[in-house]
Write an enzyme that holds these catalytic residues in place. Structure first.
Site, PDB file in Angstrom:
ATOM      1  N   GLU A 162       0.820  -1.180  -0.006  1.00 32.65           N
ATOM      2  CA  GLU A 162       0.065  -0.049  -0.029  1.00 32.65           C
ATOM      3  C   GLU A 162       0.810   1.356  -0.039  1.00 32.65           C
ATOM      4  O   GLU A 162       0.622   2.365  -0.731  1.00 32.65           O
ATOM      5  CB  GLU A 162      -1.052   0.149   1.152  1.00 32.65           C
ATOM      6  CG  GLU A 162      -2.293  -0.980   1.092  1.00 32.65           C
ATOM      7  CD  GLU A 162      -1.614  -2.398   1.479  1.00 32.65           C
ATOM      8  OE1 GLU A 162      -2.387  -3.389   0.991  1.00 32.65           O
ATOM      9  OE2 GLU A 162      -0.631  -2.481   1.834  1.00 32.65           O
ATOM     10  N   HIS A 207     -10.384  -6.351   8.313  1.00 32.88           N
ATOM     11  CA  HIS A 207     -11.205  -6.025   7.057  1.00 32.88           C
ATOM     12  C   HIS A 207     -12.592  -5.273   7.363  1.00 32.88           C
ATOM     13  O   HIS A 207     -13.536  -5.405   6.483  1.00 32.88           O
ATOM     14  CB  HIS A 207     -11.520  -7.412   6.713  1.00 32.88           C
ATOM     15  CG  HIS A 207     -10.453  -8.311   5.754  1.00 32.88           C
ATOM     16  ND1 HIS A 207      -9.379  -8.643   6.585  1.00 32.88           N
ATOM     17  CD2 HIS A 207     -10.280  -8.542   4.585  1.00 32.88           C
ATOM     18  CE1 HIS A 207      -8.594  -9.081   5.747  1.00 32.88           C
ATOM     19  NE2 HIS A 207      -9.256  -9.098   4.633  1.00 32.88           N
TER      20      HIS A 207
END
Length: 328
Positions: free
Chosen positions: A61, A130
């Site tokens: 990321e 998540h």
């Protein structure tokens, strides 16, 4: 041409329109190309626009956002997908130390028109990392704009507006609402669209104001319908923009209703509800019939999927706050 489509498909159409309208728009992220993204938001885009514009990146990321910074400096409009909310933190340094500051660092000479898309929130039975709601961590940072959609029509328009903006925007997508359907005008002209950073009154009312955003807008609307059975007419506002906040719309509503309740999934401590409560109290003190109340996630790490429904704000918790507000 109006169609009834899901929120996820509306985002897909919006990204497609952005790619068509500007050759400098590129999409990049983990599995966004051949797979079409974990939630299929970018489905079919690499096939139609090529691997140079819809780019499958490594699982890094920080590298995704760092590369986007370089591309933006060179005139591109990168749209970064962070696969899940809890994966954004390796990129947080790039976002806060570089993306948010470049315009100011360069005395206004360098703009970074980057959109960072983040599916956020719970309700899908996912594992750790998540189901986070980290929006306050970004809304707190000067130099970033933060928005979130709650329905397919807004999803389609807001993602296009975000990509067209010259400012860096963190775009939160309510992942549990991806499959909810609504009518979308696919021929909508951006010049005539509702402003990106404006709040919207999604249900007018007279007795109390419910302030929500993202996944909690639907929950708040359901609560308003239930409250009507008790004779209470609740106004529901979809904030849409978390930074900047459209406080003019909020103040106007609270001055009419005299009560305000903020609903969000993120933990209550130093969340958006705290900022809204402070500003409302400062500006609307003499209009308030009760303190500003908050209905939020609890101040704990997001729990295991089997008990997440005990953590998430629901209709009953919103209605309880309404009762408490009227009890003052």
């Amino acid at each position: 041409m109006a169609e009834t489509i899901t929120l996820g498909k509306a985002l897909n159409h919006g990204l497609r329109r952005s790619l068509e309208s500007d050759p400098k728009v590129v999409i990049m992220g983990e599995d966004v190309g051949k797979l079409g993204g974990v939630f299929r938001i970018t489905d079919g885009l690499q096939k139609d626009f090529g691997e140079d514009r819809v780019i499958d990146t490594p699982l890094a990321e920080s590298g995704i956002v760092g590369t986007a910074i370089g591309l933006a400096i060179r005139g591109y409009r990168p749209v970064c997908e962070i696969q899940f909310d809890g994966f954004v933190f390796p990129a947080y340094n790039q976002i806060v130390a570089q993306v948010a500051k470049m315009f100011y660092r360069s005395l206004g000479n360098v703009r970074l028109p980057i959109v960072i898309r983040i599916p956020f929130g719970g309700g899908i039975g996912a594992v750790e990392h998540h189901s986070e709601s980290p929006e306050a961590l970004f809304a707190h940072v000067p130099g970033l704009k933060v928005v979130t959609c709650a329905n397919p029509a807004d999803a389609y328009t807001m993602i296009r507006q975000a990509v067209a903006s010259d400012d860096p925007i963190v775009f939160f997508e309510p992942k549990r609402r991806y499959w909810e359907k609504g009518e979308v005008d696919l021929d909508a002209d951006l010049d005539q669209a509702f402003p990106l950073h404006a709040a919207r009154v999604v249900k007018p009312g007279t007795d109390a104001t419910i302030l929500a955003y993202g996944p909690m807008v639907r929950t708040s609307l359901d609560a308003a319908i239930a409250a009507a059975e008790d004779g209470r007419n609740l106004e529901v506002i979809d904030l849409r923009s978390l930074s900047p906040l459209d406080m003019a719309t909020v103040y106007a509503s609270v001055r009419r209703t005299g009560r305000a309740i903020v609903v969000h999934e993120a933990p209550g401590n130093l969340g958006l509800g705290s900022e809204l409560a402070a500003r409302i109290t400062e500006e609307c003190f003499y209009s308030l019939e009760a303190p500003v109340l908050r209905v939020t996630g609890y101040d704990i790490p997001y729990p295991a999927a089997r008990v997440e429904e005990e953590y998430l704000p629901d209709l009953d918790r919103v209605l309880d706050a309404v009762d408490r507000s009227f009890g003052w």
